[in-house]
Design an enzyme around this catalytic site. Structure first.
Site, short mmCIF file in Angstrom:
data_model
loop_
_atom_site.label_atom_id
_atom_site.label_comp_id
_atom_site.label_asym_id
_atom_site.label_seq_id
_atom_site.Cartn_x
_atom_site.Cartn_y
_atom_site.Cartn_z
N GLY A 1 0.84 -1.20 0.00
CA GLY A 1 0.00 0.00 0.00
C GLY A 1 0.86 1.24 0.00
N GLY B 1 -0.39 -5.15 0.80
CA GLY B 1 -1.62 -5.00 0.05
C GLY B 1 -1.73 -5.93 -1.14
N GLU C 1 5.60 -6.18 7.72
CA GLU C 1 5.13 -5.02 8.48
C GLU C 1 5.79 -4.83 9.84
OE1 GLU C 1 2.12 -5.96 5.38
OE2 GLU C 1 3.23 -7.13 6.85
N ASP D 1 -1.57 -6.76 8.11
CA ASP D 1 -3.01 -6.53 7.97
C ASP D 1 -3.55 -7.17 6.69
OD1 ASP D 1 -1.74 -4.67 6.29
OD2 ASP D 1 -3.23 -3.12 6.61
#
Length: 345
Positions: free
Chosen positions: A67, A115, A138, A146
């Site tokens: 992302g 993402g 992450e 996520d």
């Protein structure tokens, strides 16, 4: 909703989405997520569409590097609204993919991180090639795994998902299929034939392909399972330190470079995610976490060190697992009240 960064069109019997943001290795932004959702929703009930095919634009490197991390950090340093909007759009898109009523085929021919994992791993068919590079990195930037990581990672074999989440380990090529992240492995030279078959609405060629389920991580699975199945991050580190293998020592050294706070957030995220009965509940949980973490020091510092200054020397606060305040962790996971994200269809 349309954007030049998403090429959505009908080809034969396939609804085809190609990521087209090569300057950022096709990293997602809010408009891209909204455009993907618009196309997917339009095709869900269209009798002319037999399946969905997701790839990246021809002639560019792919698949999707994640992302827009820089935007998230800038927003988190301010009022957070742009970050909240992005997470809401991205997570709703993840939920739509996970519940999609038609075959959803993602071609992970290249980098698939963050993402990029979210727009592939929740689909019915995920193709890896020798070019695929998977990771959920992450914890190294103070975020957390996520895009549904709390759901799919603990559902991989044994403690494999916990290892991937905490260390950010990279899997390449056939490893991605061996881990169960991809459902098929195809040599990139055969992709054109596979895509032609898919455009005709036929999954048979893809589903007939076989590959070796042995991964480069397989020889270490006993140690991995023994150590990463412990009941706390501290216990995982202690177990790794008690091992005598070089592999275990490398994992321990890697963990000690990550954000201690993020390690604890990610550990709890996967434990809670494993207990959820519905994907939507997991995504609500991740939205709570995301809205809190984006403002925290470790995310701001991680992005500075890795993305902005690129000195790869983040100063985590607190610097040790022992100093992480459990009340802070509880607050990160607390319900959002009126701002709770709803995935009501």
């Amino acid at each position: 909703m349309s954007t030049s960064h998403i090429i959505a069109r009908l080809e034969g019997q396939a609804g085809r989405i190609s990521l087209n943001r090569p300057e950022a290795l096709h990293a997602l932004n809010t408009d891209m997520c909204l455009a993907m959702m618009e196309a997917l929703q339009a095709w869900a009930d269209d009798p002319a569409v037999a399946l969905v095919l997701v790839d990246h634009a021809e002639g560019t490197r792919g698949f999707c590097a994640g992302g827009d991390i820089r935007m998230l950090a800038e927003s988190g340093a301010a009022d957070g609204r742009a970050a909240y909007d992005f997470f809401a759009a991205e997570y709703r898109m993840n939920a739509l993919i996970a519940s999609y009523p038609k075959p959803y085929v993602a071609v992970m021919d290249g980098v698939a991180m963050g993402g990029g994992v979210g727009i592939s791993v929740h689909g019915s068919h995920r193709i890896a090639t020798e070019n695929t590079l998977f990771a959920m990195p992450e914890t190294g930037i103070g975020l957390f795994p996520d895009v549904g990581g709390g759901w799919f990672l603990p559902r991989l074999g044994g403690a494999l998902g916990m290892w991937l989440a905490l260390t950010g380990a990279r899997l390449k090529g056939e490893d991605v299929a061996a881990a169960g992240i991809a459902t098929q492995y195809v040599e990139s030279a055969a992709l054109d034939s596979v895509k032609q078959s898919l455009v005709s609405g036929d999954l048979a060629l893809l589903e007939a392909m076989e590959w070796d389920a042995y991964g480069s991580f397989t020889p270490n699975m006993d140690v991995l399972q023994r150590c990463f199945s412990k009941d706390s991050v501290e216990a995982i580190l202690a177990a790794l330190d008690d091992e005598t293998s070089e592999w275990a020592a490398k994992q321990a050294a890697t963990l000690r470079t990550k954000s201690p706070q993020t390690l604890k957030v990610s550990f709890r995220q996967l434990k809670e995610g494993a207990a959820f009965e519905a994907f939507e509940e997991n995504m609500k949980n991740e939205y709570r976490i995301a809205r809190r973490v984006v403002h925290r020091h470790d995310f701001q510092e991680g992005v500075r060190a890795v993305v902005i200054d690129k000195d790869n020397a983040p100063k985590w606060s607190p610097p040790t697992l022992e100093e992480v305040d459990e009340d802070v962790i509880d607050a990160i996971f607390a319900p959002l009240g009126e701002d709770e994200l709803s995935f009501t269809p």
